[in-house]
Every structure is written in structure tokens, then in C-alpha cells.
Write a protein that holds these residues in place. Structure first.
Motif, short mmCIF file in Angstrom:
data_model
loop_
_atom_site.label_atom_id
_atom_site.label_comp_id
_atom_site.label_asym_id
_atom_site.label_seq_id
_atom_site.Cartn_x
_atom_site.Cartn_y
_atom_site.Cartn_z
N LEU A 183 -57.72 46.45 75.72
CA LEU A 183 -56.55 45.58 75.63
C LEU A 183 -56.92 44.15 75.99
O LEU A 183 -57.95 43.89 76.62
N ASP A 184 -56.06 43.22 75.59
CA ASP A 184 -56.26 41.81 75.92
C ASP A 184 -55.37 41.42 77.10
O ASP A 184 -54.25 41.92 77.23
N ILE A 185 -55.88 40.53 77.93
CA ILE A 185 -55.06 39.97 79.01
C ILE A 185 -54.33 38.78 78.42
O ILE A 185 -54.90 37.71 78.24
N ARG A 186 -53.05 38.99 78.10
CA ARG A 186 -52.27 37.93 77.46
C ARG A 186 -51.90 36.85 78.45
O ARG A 186 -51.89 35.66 78.12
N GLU A 187 -51.56 37.25 79.68
CA GLU A 187 -51.27 36.29 80.73
C GLU A 187 -51.65 36.91 82.07
O GLU A 187 -51.32 38.07 82.33
N SER A 188 -52.34 36.16 82.89
CA SER A 188 -52.82 36.69 84.17
C SER A 188 -51.92 36.27 85.32
O SER A 188 -51.18 35.29 85.24
N ASN A 189 -51.99 37.05 86.39
CA ASN A 189 -51.27 36.77 87.64
C ASN A 189 -49.78 36.53 87.41
O ASN A 189 -49.23 35.49 87.75
N ILE A 190 -49.12 37.54 86.86
CA ILE A 190 -47.69 37.41 86.54
C ILE A 190 -46.80 37.92 87.66
O ILE A 190 -45.58 37.93 87.53
N HIS A 191 -47.40 38.38 88.77
CA HIS A 191 -46.59 38.84 89.90
C HIS A 191 -45.81 37.67 90.50
O HIS A 191 -46.24 36.52 90.44
N ASP A 192 -44.66 37.99 91.07
CA ASP A 192 -43.73 36.95 91.53
C ASP A 192 -44.20 36.22 92.78
O ASP A 192 -43.81 35.07 93.01
N TYR A 193 -45.02 36.86 93.59
CA TYR A 193 -45.47 36.25 94.84
C TYR A 193 -46.99 36.31 94.92
O TYR A 193 -47.60 37.31 94.54
N ASP A 194 -47.58 35.23 95.42
CA ASP A 194 -49.05 35.14 95.47
C ASP A 194 -49.65 36.13 96.46
O ASP A 194 -50.72 36.69 96.21
N ASN A 195 -48.99 36.34 97.58
CA ASN A 195 -49.53 37.21 98.62
C ASN A 195 -49.21 38.67 98.30
O ASN A 195 -48.48 39.34 99.02
N ASN A 196 -49.77 39.15 97.20
CA ASN A 196 -49.49 40.51 96.75
C ASN A 196 -50.69 41.39 97.08
O ASN A 196 -51.73 41.33 96.40
N HIS A 197 -50.58 42.17 98.12
CA HIS A 197 -51.66 43.05 98.57
C HIS A 197 -51.15 44.48 98.71
O HIS A 197 -49.96 44.70 98.95
N THR A 198 -52.04 45.42 98.55
CA THR A 198 -51.71 46.82 98.77
C THR A 198 -52.70 47.45 99.73
O THR A 198 -53.91 47.20 99.64
N ARG A 199 -52.17 48.23 100.65
CA ARG A 199 -53.00 49.04 101.55
C ARG A 199 -53.17 50.42 100.94
O ARG A 199 -52.21 51.04 100.49
N PHE A 200 -54.40 50.90 100.96
CA PHE A 200 -54.71 52.23 100.48
C PHE A 200 -55.19 53.08 101.65
O PHE A 200 -56.00 52.63 102.46
N ALA A 201 -54.67 54.29 101.73
CA ALA A 201 -55.07 55.22 102.78
C ALA A 201 -56.18 56.12 102.26
O ALA A 201 -56.11 56.65 101.15
N VAL A 202 -57.22 56.29 103.08
CA VAL A 202 -58.30 57.23 102.80
C VAL A 202 -58.08 58.43 103.71
O VAL A 202 -58.07 58.29 104.93
N VAL A 203 -57.87 59.60 103.12
CA VAL A 203 -57.48 60.77 103.91
C VAL A 203 -58.47 61.91 103.72
O VAL A 203 -59.10 62.05 102.68
#
Length: 290
Positions: free
Chosen positions: A160-180
Motif C-alpha cells: 500500500l501507499d502512505i497517502r498522508e503520514s501522522n494523521i493522529h490528532d495528538y502528537d504525544n501518541n504512545h502505546t505501552r505494550f505488556a510482555v507476559v
């Protein structure tokens, strides 16, 4: 030496897979269509380690992960990884400017881009998928009238093509992932600095009464134990019955934590340690928009 089997929320192209690739030195990586399927595989011994999303800076906790860890399986959090989430609009290579009538992605990803979608694609129909990687697969099959929200890996994996990058509404968009893990095993991780050591505990109250939460927090406060997160979740035993998840910014020890446990038990509460673990952070480069 036996190769460690690591499961993650798939398919290829999800942020969870990017987290796995950035953290682990090597292993046998296995994708699962849903969070419960991945955690069940850990519980049943099909894999040694599972990696699932735990919390997003914009959308908050991933309740499916939390509730499944509490109510359905018996596993420990042995590490966490924080990754910047950069959402992009992905289109089919046959797209040449025609109207996009469908946008596919995970519910959290769509919510993270709500203002962008409202402004640019108010008439597009939104379709929720099990992951951003799956959304890219759907658009690959659908053609030029559909778009997906996902990362650059999902675009690469599905042509696929990246038509537009960084389209999230807020810049500080982070996710925590749990390793179990169900049975503790040595993790072979890349040379990332440990940002902090954390311990996550579950606290249940005997009943809801005035000042209950204050008494729980006081047990940590006077010992000068810093709490970075407190969240209540329903016990699923009736209205008004809750447990609290508490993240403490220090590793488990044999003095302070046992003291907290004894103090809370004297109040009729119960404390269960869900994991004491290192916390890592990694960065992901932003690709060039097509």
C-alpha cells in the motif's frame, strides 16, 4: 538452546509486531488474530511469551487486555515497552484521487484520528478490524475506494501507499505494550536502556465504603512509594464492585511491598502482585509520504 516462542497481536504490520521487532534479539515469532488468542496461547503453553497492547496515551487502557489478564489467565507482566504510535492513511496502489468511501482500522486507531477523519473524510464509512495490520490486508483486497489507518510496516507488507503520514490528532501518541509469561523465562532483548523499574499490583476492597481508596493510597504514600497510575475496573461480580490496578515506580522488594500488603490486609483488602519488571522505550522513524 531452545528458541523462545513469542506471540503477538497480528497479523504482520501491527504496532505490536513493531514493538516485538524492536525489543527482542531473536525468537520464533507467531501472530494471533486477537488479544485473547495470544494470551490463551501463553496460558496453554503454546508459546513462552506474549506481547499485547496495554495502554494508549490518547485512548487510555486497553480494557480487553487488562480484564483478560485479571479474569481469564494467570500470567505475570515481566516487561513493558513504550512505542510512539504514528498513524498514517494507507491507500491501494491503484488509487488516483477518486473518492474514498471506506476507511478500515482498529477501533483505537480510528479514535486516535477522529478529528482528521471528521475534517477530511466526513462521508466515508468506518469499518472496525481486529488490528491495524488486518485493516491493511482488507484494503489490499478492496481496491482504490478503500483506505486503512496503520503504520508504515503495514503499508510495506501489503503493497500500500502512505497517502498522508501522522494523521493522529495528538502528537504525544504512545502505546505501552505488556510482555507476559506464565512460567518465568530469560528474555533475550536488544540493548535498550531501562527507563525505570515498575511493579503492578491489584488491590481489591472488602466493600465500598467512605475513605476506602484514601486508605489504600495512604499505605503507599507514607512509605514514599511513587504511583504512576491508578485505575479502577469492575470485578464483574455486581454493580459497585471494583478492583484497583496500581503501577508503582520501583521494583518489588522484601520490605516496603510486604509492609503495604500487611497494612491493606489489616483493612480487609487484598493485594496481588501482577508483575515487577523493567520498562523500555523505543523510537520508530516517520516514513516519507508518497
Amino acid at each position: 538452546m531452545t528458541t523462545q516462542k513469542i506471540g503477538y497481536l497480528g497479523p504482520k504490520g501491527t504496532f505490536t509486531k513493531m514493538a516485538v521487532d524492536s525489543l527482542f534479539e531473536g525468537g520464533d515469532f507467531i501472530s494471533y488474530e486477537t488479544i485473547p488468542a495470544c494470551l490463551d496461547a501463553v496460558e496453554n503453553g503454546e508459546i513462552d511469551t506474549g506481547v499485547v497492547p496495554l495502554e494508549n496515551a490518547i485512548e487510555g487502557s486497553v480494557h480487553l487486555t487488562i480484564d483478560y489478564l485479571i479474569h481469564q489467565v494467570n500470567q505475570a507482566i515481566i516487561a513493558e515497552l513504550t512505542v510512539p504510535i504514528k498513524q498514517h492513511l494507507l491507500t491501494h496502489p491503484d488509487y488516483h484521487g477518486e473518492a474514498i468511501t471506506e476507511i478500515h482500522s482498529h477501533s483505537h486507531a480510528i479514535a486516535q484520528c477522529h478529528q482528521y477523519l471528521h475534517k477530511h473524510y466526513p462521508n466515508a464509512e468506518l469499518f472496525y478490524t481486529s488490528s491495524t495490520g488486518r485493516a491493511a490486508e482488507v484494503v489490499k483486497e478492496k481496491g482504490s475506494h478503500a483506505a486503512a489507518i496503520g503504520n508504515h510496516l503495514a503499508a510495506e507488507m501489503n503493497g500500500l501507499d502512505i497517502r498522508e503520514s501522522n494523521i493522529h490528532d495528538y502528537d504525544n501518541n504512545h502505546t505501552r505494550f505488556a510482555v507476559v509469561q506464565k512460567e518465568p523465562k530469560t528474555l533475550k532483548v536488544k540493548d535498550h536502556p531501562v527507563e525505570k523499574q515498575k511493579t503492578t499490583v491489584m488491590v481489591t476492597l472488602p466493600q465500598d465504603y467512605v475513605g476506602a481508596l484514601h486508605q489504600v493510597l495512604a499505605a503507599f504514600a507514607w512509605r514514599k512509594m511513587n504511583l504512576s497510575k491508578i485505575e479502577s475496573r469492575p470485578m464483574k461480580t455486581g454493580l459497585g464492585n471494583y478492583f484497583f490496578l496500581v503501577d508503582v515506580d520501583q521494583p518489588y522488594d522484601q520490605i516496603l511491598f510486604p509492609g503495604v500488603k500487611q497494612e491493606l490486609e489489616a483493612l480487609g483488602c487484598k493485594l496481588k502482585v501482577l508483575g515487577t519488571y523493567p520498562s523500555y522505550e523505543v523510537d520508530i522513524p516517520t516514513p516519507v509520504t508518497k
